[in-house]
Design an enzyme around this catalytic site. Structure first.
Site, mmCIF file in Angstrom:
data_model
loop_
_atom_site.group_PDB
_atom_site.id
_atom_site.type_symbol
_atom_site.label_atom_id
_atom_site.label_comp_id
_atom_site.label_asym_id
_atom_site.label_seq_id
_atom_site.Cartn_x
_atom_site.Cartn_y
_atom_site.Cartn_z
ATOM 1 N N GLY A 15 0.830 -1.198 0.000
ATOM 2 C CA GLY A 15 0.000 0.000 0.000
ATOM 3 C C GLY A 15 0.853 1.231 0.000
ATOM 4 O O GLY A 15 2.078 1.169 0.115
ATOM 5 N N SER A 20 4.345 7.659 2.630
ATOM 6 C CA SER A 20 4.979 6.354 2.842
ATOM 7 C C SER A 20 4.560 5.310 1.821
ATOM 8 O O SER A 20 3.505 5.426 1.187
ATOM 9 C CB SER A 20 4.629 5.860 4.238
ATOM 10 O OG SER A 20 3.229 5.730 4.328
ATOM 11 N N ASP A 133 -6.715 8.265 14.227
ATOM 12 C CA ASP A 133 -6.861 7.927 12.804
ATOM 13 C C ASP A 133 -7.583 6.575 12.659
ATOM 14 O O ASP A 133 -7.271 5.789 11.762
ATOM 15 C CB ASP A 133 -5.481 7.897 12.143
ATOM 16 C CG ASP A 133 -5.518 8.198 10.642
ATOM 17 O OD1 ASP A 133 -6.597 8.602 10.131
ATOM 18 O OD2 ASP A 133 -4.473 8.038 9.985
#
Ligand code: ATP
Ligand code: MG
Ligand code: MG
Length: 276
Positions: A15, A20, A133
């Site tokens: 991903g 990142s 988050d």
């Protein structure tokens, strides 16, 4: 000489985020698979570094079956700045991806997810932090959806933080409660509970809640209507999305919630009869 190249063989990319990339790798000496998250700290910019240091500091003090397991962090020089690494447990798929793939979640599945993520959040909050988050994209599961794990601690923040901890471009506003958007920061733990409520609501409806519009505002005020779910389940979601953070259940309170425990008792009974 790169520690990353020396220690791991890259298998694929799992991903990608703003700062990142996450790689599926195999350890050259232990032969085990890991996820390695790599961010680039460009010369003169600190955002990637801030997230990386928050994430390693939070993961390092957490050790819980429903939190992605942490192994190590390190830095490497790079011609544009520094590469920042985190080695962690490799998970199969996020609940966000499952949602996108059209998977549906039944009430029993959702109670299991609620119980496990509440347990993860209790652990995080006990350590004096908020995750900030929580969303289906950051909850990972194994192929047969037996357990779920909370990941992506890049926005983790001390509970006693006095200044706005988030740049809203970093967090996902859809999951943040109104009091946070209004700069009221005294109950950051309850912001996680709200985000858990929205996440479970999305899994229940099978789609990401569109931001803006009347429905969005109604849901954010706890006006939940999910006719195919039990009234006690809807009541739980309403409590998690209560406009007043003081009225929202804490992670510990949620774990003591009757329908979560009824479900747990049933799950334990299944396990013990399966093993006997
Ligand atoms: P950024 O904040 O830099 O934008 P991010 O914090 O969203 O990125 P992550 O959520 O940690 O980055 O990871 C990005 C994606 O990589 C995830 O959505 C997921 O698909 C995959 N991923 C991350 N960690 C793991 C893991 N431990 N196992 C499997 N896949 C992972
Ligand atoms: Mg993420
Ligand atoms: Mg992140």
């Amino acid at each position: 000489q790169s520690r990353y190249r020396a220690d791991f063989k890259e298998i694929s990319i799992l991903g990608q985020g703003n700062f990142s990339k996450v790689f599926r790798v195999r350890g050259r000496r232990d032969g085990c698979e890991y996820a390695v998250k790599r961010s680039l700290r460009e010369i003169g910019t600190d955002a990637a570094y801030m997230q990386w240091s928050k994430e390693v500091q939070a993961l390092a003090v957490c050790c819980h079956p429903n939190i992605v397991r942490y192994y190590a962090n390190w830095m490497e020089q790079h011609n544009q700045g520094e590469h920042l690494f985190i080695q962690m447990e490799r998970c199969d798929i996020s609940l966000g991806s499952k949602l996108t793939l059209g998977d549906s979640f039944r009430e029993g599945d959702l109670l299991k997810i609620l119980r496990q993520i509440a347990s993860a959040l209790q652990h995080v909050h006990e350590r004096g932090m908020a995750h900030l988050d929580v969303k289906p994209d950051n909850i990972y599961t194994d192929a047969n959806s037996e357990s779920v794990k909370l990941g992506d601690f890049g926005l983790a923040t001390p509970l006693n933080h006095q200044n706005m901890p988030l740049d809203f471009s970093e967090g996902d506003c859809r999951y943040l409660p109104q009091e946070l958007l209004n700069d009221k920061l005294d109950r950051l733990d309850k912001a996680d509970m709200f985000a858990l409520g929205i996440s479970i609501f999305e899994l229940a409806t099978g789609s990401t809640l569109p931001t803006g519009g009347d429905k969005y505002q109604d849901i954010r005020q706890g006006k939940v209507f999910l006719p195919t779910f039990s009234s006690s389940f809807q009541k739980l979601l309403k409590a998690l999305m209560h406009i007043d953070p003081a009225e929202r259940p804490s992670a510990s309170k949620l774990l003591a919630w009757p329908i979560l425990n009824a479900h747990k008792a049933a799950a334990n009974k299944e396990n013990s009869s399966a093993s006997s």
